[in-house]
Design an enzyme around this catalytic site. Structure first.
Site, mmCIF file in Angstrom:
data_model
loop_
_atom_site.group_PDB
_atom_site.id
_atom_site.type_symbol
_atom_site.label_atom_id
_atom_site.label_comp_id
_atom_site.label_asym_id
_atom_site.label_seq_id
_atom_site.Cartn_x
_atom_site.Cartn_y
_atom_site.Cartn_z
ATOM 1 N N CYS A 112 20.370 27.386 80.740
ATOM 2 C CA CYS A 112 19.872 28.638 81.326
ATOM 3 C C CYS A 112 18.362 28.816 81.140
ATOM 4 O O CYS A 112 17.764 29.690 81.764
ATOM 5 C CB CYS A 112 20.621 29.828 80.742
ATOM 6 S SG CYS A 112 22.404 29.681 80.937
ATOM 7 N N HIS A 248 16.649 36.207 81.870
ATOM 8 C CA HIS A 248 17.840 35.475 82.303
ATOM 9 C C HIS A 248 19.000 36.466 82.428
ATOM 10 O O HIS A 248 19.227 37.287 81.540
ATOM 11 C CB HIS A 248 18.165 34.383 81.283
ATOM 12 C CG HIS A 248 19.503 33.769 81.477
ATOM 13 N ND1 HIS A 248 19.943 33.326 82.708
ATOM 14 C CD2 HIS A 248 20.528 33.547 80.613
ATOM 15 C CE1 HIS A 248 21.165 32.851 82.589
ATOM 16 N NE2 HIS A 248 21.546 32.979 81.329
ATOM 17 N N ASN A 278 25.914 35.235 86.293
ATOM 18 C CA ASN A 278 24.994 34.375 85.543
ATOM 19 C C ASN A 278 24.863 33.041 86.288
ATOM 20 O O ASN A 278 25.814 32.267 86.331
ATOM 21 C CB ASN A 278 25.562 34.171 84.130
ATOM 22 C CG ASN A 278 24.704 33.260 83.275
ATOM 23 O OD1 ASN A 278 23.834 32.556 83.778
ATOM 24 N ND2 ASN A 278 24.962 33.260 81.981
HETATM 25 O O1 UT7 Z 1 23.696 32.129 79.579
HETATM 26 C C1 UT7 Z 1 24.370 32.535 78.433
HETATM 27 C C2 UT7 Z 1 25.821 32.627 78.790
HETATM 28 N N1 UT7 Z 1 26.661 33.260 77.854
HETATM 29 C C3 UT7 Z 1 26.779 34.595 77.682
HETATM 30 O O2 UT7 Z 1 26.080 35.404 78.230
HETATM 31 C C4 UT7 Z 1 27.882 35.059 76.782
HETATM 32 C C5 UT7 Z 1 27.486 36.200 75.906
HETATM 33 N N2 UT7 Z 1 28.697 36.850 75.419
HETATM 34 C C6 UT7 Z 1 29.277 37.877 76.092
HETATM 35 O O3 UT7 Z 1 28.752 38.319 77.093
HETATM 36 C C7 UT7 Z 1 30.549 38.468 75.559
HETATM 37 O O4 UT7 Z 1 30.837 37.872 74.307
HETATM 38 C C8 UT7 Z 1 31.745 38.243 76.529
HETATM 39 C C9 UT7 Z 1 31.543 39.096 77.768
HETATM 40 C C10 UT7 Z 1 31.858 36.783 76.917
HETATM 41 C C11 UT7 Z 1 33.029 38.667 75.866
HETATM 42 O O5 UT7 Z 1 32.984 40.023 75.456
HETATM 43 P P1 UT7 Z 1 33.614 40.462 74.064
HETATM 44 O O6 UT7 Z 1 33.491 41.931 73.989
HETATM 45 O O7 UT7 Z 1 32.948 39.617 73.024
HETATM 46 O O8 UT7 Z 1 35.130 40.090 74.264
HETATM 47 P P2 UT7 Z 1 36.059 39.145 73.388
HETATM 48 O O9 UT7 Z 1 35.692 37.726 73.623
HETATM 49 O O10 UT7 Z 1 36.047 39.652 71.972
HETATM 50 O O11 UT7 Z 1 37.469 39.427 74.003
HETATM 51 C C12 UT7 Z 1 38.085 40.698 73.885
HETATM 52 C C13 UT7 Z 1 39.450 40.647 74.557
HETATM 53 C C14 UT7 Z 1 40.304 39.471 74.112
HETATM 54 O O12 UT7 Z 1 41.642 39.953 74.049
HETATM 55 P P3 UT7 Z 1 42.320 40.286 72.635
HETATM 56 O O13 UT7 Z 1 42.273 38.995 71.889
HETATM 57 O O14 UT7 Z 1 41.469 41.348 72.041
HETATM 58 O O15 UT7 Z 1 43.682 40.727 73.033
HETATM 59 C C15 UT7 Z 1 40.185 38.503 75.249
HETATM 60 O O16 UT7 Z 1 41.335 37.670 75.379
HETATM 61 O O17 UT7 Z 1 39.285 40.503 75.968
HETATM 62 C C16 UT7 Z 1 40.102 39.423 76.430
HETATM 63 N N3 UT7 Z 1 39.449 38.808 77.578
HETATM 64 C C17 UT7 Z 1 39.625 39.248 78.830
HETATM 65 N N4 UT7 Z 1 40.382 40.227 79.353
HETATM 66 C C18 UT7 Z 1 40.326 40.421 80.682
HETATM 67 C C19 UT7 Z 1 38.577 37.782 77.595
HETATM 68 N N5 UT7 Z 1 38.169 37.543 78.850
HETATM 69 C C20 UT7 Z 1 38.809 38.440 79.643
HETATM 70 C C21 UT7 Z 1 38.788 38.687 81.013
HETATM 71 N N6 UT7 Z 1 39.565 39.680 81.495
HETATM 72 N N7 UT7 Z 1 38.017 37.987 81.893
#
Ligand code: UT7
Length: 321
Positions: A112, A248, A278
């Site tokens: 990125c 970004h 992204n």
């Molecule tokens: O260029 C750099 C690229 N990378 C990034 O920008 C990533 C930066 N990180 C983030 O933006 C965030 O960490 C995410 C958006 C990826 C994730 O957000 P989060 O608040 O950290 O969510 P999480 O990973 O803790 O997941 C929370 C819940 C989980 O369920 P449980 O275990 O709490 O029941 C996931 O399984 O959300 C669930 N989950 C989803 N639910 C619906 C994960 N992805 C999805 C989804 N739809 N697409």
């Protein structure tokens, strides 16, 4: 002292728009989950378009604004992790498509941060007098390296390309910082094709992007404001001197957190991620092109550009438009 000035920008998005609701029809997700955590509402995904085709379209627009012919280009540097071929490089494919017969062309892999690293590399060549101008591009078809069964990652990304033409000038890029931390690289990884030579037994298929989202989030919200503060300090400028911060486009919460840590007005952070998600190396030049085409930039405006991502890599630059 000679530096580089951006004299033209361009961008290209694939035609097909895929909304969060569209994704919710094919996987267990929702518009509410995606938009509340990221700000993303839709993305463009390729069907037939290639990384090189989108790059060439963005490049033609940038050349047009620069008032330059492709044959005048000295250098083409293209940041991507999703080129169409392992070889030739996407930069060489673009050279052929646009007819930049006198340029030297190569790709950079800084995920990125790819466009930023391309710009900084062009600066080094031009500042040292080796070349007089460059076409710099960030372009991705990330949709082909996504695991579409991994809802935590695939919903975040989109495809597209952005380009800029830079020329030797007295003013323009004022200062940049760039860093990498290979020790943390596996928090955002994508394995290349597996070795299938007869001596190797393959056990695990890891051909797709694998990301620890929370680790990447923590990395971004600490390194991005720190690198912006550093580049501003080295340039002798304050946050208040900057008209726009073009970051970004990964996550709205990351952008808001950076604005807060810099004590900057959030209105100074234009975004495209609502519509394009992204696009990795393409996100900064696509955003720059949109801001430019909307007529939001006046000569003399000071801008900060910042990228961060796989490698891990990150970079911030301050420039005068
Ligand atoms: O260029 C750099 C690229 N990378 C990034 O920008 C990533 C930066 N990180 C983030 O933006 C965030 O960490 C995410 C958006 C990826 C994730 O957000 P989060 O608040 O950290 O969510 P999480 O990973 O803790 O997941 C929370 C819940 C989980 O369920 P449980 O275990 O709490 O029941 C996931 O399984 O959300 C669930 N989950 C989803 N639910 C619906 C994960 N992805 C999805 C989804 N739809 N697409």
């Amino acid at each position: 002292m000679t530096t580089i000035r951006i004299v033209g920008t361009g961008s290209c998005l694939p035609k097909q728009v895929v909304t969060n609701d569209d994704l919710a029809k094919i996987m267990d997700t929702s518009d509410e989950w995606i938009s509340s955590r990221t700000g993303i509402r839709e993305r463009h995904l390729v069907i037939n378009e290639t990384t090189a085709e989108m790059s060439a379209e963005a490049a033609e627009q940038a050349l047009l604004e620069a008032g330059m012919k492709a044959e005048e280009l000295d250098l083409i540097i293209l940041g991507t992790v999703s080129g169409d071929h392992v070889t030739p490089s996407t930069a060489c494919e673009v050279q052929s498509k646009i007819g930049a017969v006198n340029a030297v062309a190569f790709d950079i892999n800084a995920a990125c941060s790819g466009f930023m690293f391309a710009m900084n590399t062009a600066y080094a060549y031009i500042q040292s007098g080796i070349y007089q101008n460059a076409l710099i591009i960030g372009a991705e078809t990330l949709s082909k390296i996504m695991d579409w069964t991994d809802r935590s990652t695939c919903v975040l990304f989109g495809d597209g390309a952005g380009a800029a033409v830079v020329k030797a000038d007295e003013t323009g890029l004022i200062r940049f910082v760039q860093n990498s931390d290979g020790a943390k690289g596996m928090v955002l990884a994508c394995q290349n094709r597996l070795n299938n030579n007869p001596l190797v037994e393959n056990s695990k298929d890891l051909h797709y992007v694998d990301m620890d989202g929370q680790e990447v989030y923590k990395f971004a919200v600490s390194t991005v404001p720190a690198s912006i503060n550093q580049v501003l300090e080295e340039a002798g400028l304050a946050v208040s001197d900057i008209k726009y911060f073009l970051l970004h486009q990964a996550n709205m919460r990351i952008i808001q957190s950076v604005a807060k840590r810099l004590k900057a007005d959030p209105d100074k952070f234009p975004t495209t991620l609502e519509h394009y998600a992204n696009t990795s190396a393409a996100s900064v030049p696509i955003l720059l092109d949109e801001v430019n085409k909307k007529g939001m930039l006046q000569k003399g405006d000071k801008l900060v550009l910042a990228g961060f991502g796989g490698g891990l890599t990150w970079s911030a630059a301050v420039l005068e438009w």
